[in-house]
Design an enzyme around this catalytic site. Sequence first.
Site, mmCIF file in Angstrom:
data_model
loop_
_atom_site.group_PDB
_atom_site.id
_atom_site.type_symbol
_atom_site.label_atom_id
_atom_site.label_comp_id
_atom_site.label_asym_id
_atom_site.label_seq_id
_atom_site.Cartn_x
_atom_site.Cartn_y
_atom_site.Cartn_z
ATOM 1 N N ASP A 175 38.089 -12.445 19.709
ATOM 2 C CA ASP A 175 39.292 -12.115 20.469
ATOM 3 C C ASP A 175 38.999 -11.099 21.558
ATOM 4 O OD1 ASP A 175 40.232 -9.134 19.612
ATOM 5 O OD2 ASP A 175 39.178 -10.138 17.984
ATOM 6 N N GLY A 317 35.619 -6.371 17.584
ATOM 7 C CA GLY A 317 36.245 -7.658 17.870
ATOM 8 C C GLY A 317 35.278 -8.546 18.628
ATOM 9 N N GLU A 318 35.817 -9.400 19.482
ATOM 10 C CA GLU A 318 35.057 -10.345 20.308
ATOM 11 C C GLU A 318 34.416 -11.466 19.491
ATOM 12 O OE1 GLU A 318 32.118 -8.424 22.738
ATOM 13 O OE2 GLU A 318 33.521 -6.937 23.542
ATOM 14 N N GLY A 319 34.416 -11.354 18.154
ATOM 15 C CA GLY A 319 33.684 -12.292 17.314
ATOM 16 C C GLY A 319 32.321 -11.762 16.909
#
EC number: 2.4.2.21
Length: 353
Positions: A175, A317-319
């Site tokens: 995300d 986040g970001e994966g």
Amino acid sequence: MSLLSETIARIGPLDDAAAAAAQARQDVLTKPQGALGRLEALSVQIAGITGNQRPRLTNPAVIVMAADHGVARRGVSAYPSEVTAQMVLNFLNGGAAINVLARHVGARVIVVDMGVAANLPSHPELINRKMGMGTADFSVEPAMSRTQAQQAVEAGIACANDAIDAGVDILATGDMGIGNTTASSAVVAAITGRPVADVTGRGAGVDDAGLARKIAVIEQALALHRPDPNDGLDVLAKVGGFEIGGLAGVMLGAAARRVPVVIDGFISGAAALIAWTLAPAVQPYLIAAHRSVERGHEAVFTRLDLVPLFDLGMRLGEGTGAVLGMSLCQAACKILDEMATFGEAGVSGKVEN
């Protein structure tokens, strides 16, 4: 029938026969039974998900969904909203943490604009599913309409389907969105019934005053909108985010196609709760990568009965956590597939007294 309804109808139970065969093979590999701990259970779970007793995961991808949040205007984040668009460009240029870690594990990064509050330039690696220029400020009005909520979930389903059609055999969720921990805390509080203060953290680093403001804004929104905890679309529409809905759709889409999906941190956890309220059968298809520093993450694990694979104190986040989790999934499956059995290796088994 809508894409959402069709997808939910296709989510069945895990393949018990494949899982049992995988467990039987684990039990005769050249090691004491259970000596590889969670890696063994993980391989058995993935066998059940895929229906393949010796699954091989060779084409991983992470879907990173980005959107802005109207509630960010209430001073709930340490960073300005323009950072969302700037970071999307960073993803596309390969310079973010997710790009580095994805390269490390050999995963493709799929970037999706679900509702960034900027007109992003066209790029061959950017998928445009923009639902709007960010959500509305849910402290005063619903974040989106119910129709938009369903469309966001269906956009995620479509992204998962496209990736799987292209050969992806394991997905991770990521995300990007300034203000999205505020929306995620609201979603988690709404669905779990936990007090807002118990599921709200500092996000990207707000100070004490910012945290107090964040909690107050969420409490105000929940009192105003009274989202139905048993209706994922209602919760998403009232206090969610476009990328949260999209990620929920990715999870549902992957489950319907019997593809394992590794969920990242707190935002992905909120999306998992949305997916689960829409289709409880999605739960065994979800693999929780890590325990985030965000304090509300534990409430997600409790409600979904998930145990994360690791805890590295991450909160980006970001994966980023999810792609590391994918590498563990691949390792687990390689152990199951490539290790020799006692019989194959000519190694004596355990002495039975």
